[in-house]
Design a protein around this motif. Structure first.
Motif, mmCIF file in Angstrom:
data_model
loop_
_atom_site.group_PDB
_atom_site.id
_atom_site.type_symbol
_atom_site.label_atom_id
_atom_site.label_comp_id
_atom_site.label_asym_id
_atom_site.label_seq_id
_atom_site.Cartn_x
_atom_site.Cartn_y
_atom_site.Cartn_z
ATOM 1 N N ASN A 106 1.013 -1.198 0.219
ATOM 2 C CA ASN A 106 -0.133 -0.033 -0.159
ATOM 3 C C ASN A 106 0.698 1.339 -0.040
ATOM 4 N N SER A 107 0.717 2.218 -0.735
ATOM 5 C CA SER A 107 1.261 3.419 -1.316
ATOM 6 C C SER A 107 2.649 3.209 -0.939
ATOM 7 N N TYR A 108 3.278 3.785 -0.049
ATOM 8 C CA TYR A 108 4.987 3.593 0.192
ATOM 9 C C TYR A 108 5.351 1.961 -0.014
ATOM 10 N N GLY A 109 4.582 1.226 0.692
ATOM 11 C CA GLY A 109 4.926 -0.217 0.687
ATOM 12 C C GLY A 109 4.705 -0.708 -0.932
ATOM 13 N N GLY A 110 3.627 -0.126 -1.785
ATOM 14 C CA GLY A 110 3.347 -0.541 -2.809
ATOM 15 C C GLY A 110 4.844 0.033 -3.932
ATOM 16 N N ALA A 111 5.180 0.901 -3.677
ATOM 17 C CA ALA A 111 6.561 1.416 -4.433
ATOM 18 C C ALA A 111 7.497 0.539 -4.060
ATOM 19 N N ALA A 112 7.915 0.164 -2.880
ATOM 20 C CA ALA A 112 8.950 -0.666 -2.505
ATOM 21 C C ALA A 112 8.700 -2.176 -3.252
ATOM 22 N N ALA A 113 7.494 -2.410 -3.226
ATOM 23 C CA ALA A 113 7.093 -3.852 -3.813
ATOM 24 C C ALA A 113 7.349 -3.710 -5.478
ATOM 25 N N LEU A 114 6.917 -2.868 -6.031
ATOM 26 C CA LEU A 114 7.387 -2.475 -7.361
ATOM 27 C C LEU A 114 8.983 -2.414 -7.819
ATOM 28 N N ARG A 115 9.706 -1.943 -6.856
ATOM 29 C CA ARG A 115 10.909 -1.359 -7.105
ATOM 30 C C ARG A 115 11.524 -2.769 -7.090
ATOM 31 N N LEU A 116 11.151 -3.794 -6.096
ATOM 32 C CA LEU A 116 12.152 -5.000 -5.685
ATOM 33 C C LEU A 116 11.535 -6.040 -7.180
ATOM 34 N N ALA A 117 10.533 -5.755 -7.536
ATOM 35 C CA ALA A 117 10.080 -6.559 -8.940
ATOM 36 C C ALA A 117 11.158 -6.086 -10.068
ATOM 37 N N MET A 118 11.468 -4.662 -10.073
ATOM 38 C CA MET A 118 12.550 -4.358 -11.033
ATOM 39 C C MET A 118 13.943 -4.697 -10.793
ATOM 40 N N ASP A 119 14.450 -4.592 -9.453
ATOM 41 C CA ASP A 119 15.620 -4.923 -9.001
ATOM 42 C C ASP A 119 16.083 -6.269 -8.692
ATOM 43 N N ARG A 120 15.067 -7.053 -8.340
ATOM 44 C CA ARG A 120 15.523 -8.517 -7.977
ATOM 45 C C ARG A 120 14.159 -9.351 -8.637
ATOM 46 N N PRO A 121 13.761 -9.458 -9.812
ATOM 47 C CA PRO A 121 12.651 -9.970 -10.166
ATOM 48 C C PRO A 121 12.401 -11.461 -9.841
ATOM 49 N N GLU A 122 13.196 -12.045 -9.544
ATOM 50 C CA GLU A 122 13.342 -13.326 -9.303
ATOM 51 C C GLU A 122 12.754 -13.764 -7.916
ATOM 52 N N GLN A 123 12.530 -12.729 -7.107
ATOM 53 C CA GLN A 123 12.279 -12.589 -5.729
ATOM 54 C C GLN A 123 10.665 -12.648 -5.697
ATOM 55 N N ALA A 124 10.060 -11.823 -6.475
ATOM 56 C CA ALA A 124 8.558 -11.610 -6.469
ATOM 57 C C ALA A 124 7.881 -12.573 -7.359
ATOM 58 N N GLU A 125 6.742 -12.889 -6.765
ATOM 59 C CA GLU A 125 5.704 -13.887 -7.777
ATOM 60 C C GLU A 125 4.809 -12.977 -8.402
ATOM 61 N N ARG A 126 3.425 -12.607 -7.594
ATOM 62 C CA ARG A 126 2.605 -11.886 -8.154
ATOM 63 C C ARG A 126 2.522 -10.563 -7.341
ATOM 64 N N LEU A 127 2.179 -9.298 -7.904
ATOM 65 C CA LEU A 127 2.022 -8.260 -7.054
ATOM 66 C C LEU A 127 0.651 -7.771 -7.049
ATOM 67 N N ILE A 128 0.490 -7.036 -5.913
ATOM 68 C CA ILE A 128 -0.865 -6.414 -5.608
ATOM 69 C C ILE A 128 -0.551 -5.037 -5.086
#
Length: 289
Positions: A106-128
């Motif tokens: 959510n908000s700040y945390g949503g930005a952090a989640a999206l950034r991880l998907a860019m920086d370390r895509p192998e760690q992320a499954e699905r994003l909400i």
């Protein structure tokens, strides 16, 4: 860790790099990380109090306090805050030996989640992502809600009146849902001396401020179009902190992005519309099984 009455673990602190990260857990199954927003006094458990128990019936729910908040270390790299937050909770997953997880932010945390998907895509499954920060933020003036958020620790400093105004006028659609107890709890948390001396969420300043702002705007990052993770963006149509038009920006740029606009809802979808949110999350994540 020991369990509380609702099945949520009492929590523990682990060392991630040179910082301590506090987190709690509940449930079992595919790993789901819940990342809270950046408002004064925020924490993982308080931001997701209406979601953890429901989601833990089907998933292993991991709820950290992001750096700068709750019981985690208070230092955040202000030259690249989203990247720093992503590195911190990505490092937490390494410590917990979780190779890949669904990310909900959510908000700040949503930005952090999206950034991880860019920086370390192998760690992320699905994003909400719920009203995530960093979507077109350099293309227009800040919203009134974002200005209130960024000015909490400036001027005369933090106050209960400032916090109550932000929560009731900017965070939610229906001000009556914000209780006096909620204001009191968040106000007490916002007065941590380390936080007041060095607020985790603030306007970039100094010679590199413009570079930092551009780094924090995902719509200027060419990697956004390469984020192929299945993504669900949920945005309150009455969001007064981050403009709902950001949802359309993400849907247009990300190749596998669905968008849900929630009527009569502000910036805190997971709390204001908890039943709707829990149902959407369950259905979306079940598709991946």
């Amino acid at each position: 860790m020991t369990s509380t009455d609702n099945g949520v673990e009492a929590g523990r602190t682990v060392r991630v790099g040179d910082r301590d990260i506090f987190y709690t857990e509940a449930g079992s199954g595919p790993a789901v990380v819940l990342l809270h927003g950046g408002g004064p006094g925020a924490s993982g458990l308080s931001n997701y109090s209406r979601n953890i128990e429901v989601l833990a019936r089907r998933f292993r729910v991991i709820v950290p306090d992001l750096p700068g908040y709750g019981r985690s270390s208070k230092r955040v790299d202000q030259s690249d805050p989203f990247g720093d937050l992503a590195a911190a909770f990505g490092g937490l997953l390494d410590v917990l030996e979780v190779p890949r997880a669904h990310l909900i932010g959510n908000s700040y945390g949503g930005a952090a989640a999206l950034r991880l998907a860019m920086d370390r895509p192998e760690q992320a499954e699905r994003l909400i992502l719920m009203g995530p920060g960093g979507i077109g933020t350099t293309r227009s003036l800040p919203t009134e809600g974002l200005r209130a958020l960024l000015s909490y620790y400036t001027g005369a400093g933090p106050s209960r009146e400032k916090l109550a105004r932000f929560l009731r006028e900017h965070l939610v659609y229906d001000a009556a849902t914000i209780t006096e107890d909620m204001i009191d709890a968040r106000y007490r948390a916002s007065l941590d001396p380390e936080v007041t001396a060095n607020p985790p969420l603030r306007r970039p300043s100094g010679p590199a401020a413009l570079r930092t702002l551009w780094r924090m705007d995902f719509t200027r990052d060419p990697r956004l179009r390469s984020v192929a993770h299945r993504t669900l963006v949920i945005w309150g149509e009455a969001d007064r902190v981050n403009r709902p038009g950001g949802g359309r920006m993400l849907a247009e740029r990300m190749p596998n992005c669905d968008l849900y606009l929630a009527a009569r809802t502000g910036h805190w979808v997971q709390w204001e519309r908890a039943d709707l949110f829990n149902d959407l999350v369950g259905a979306f994540l079940d598709e991946s099984r």
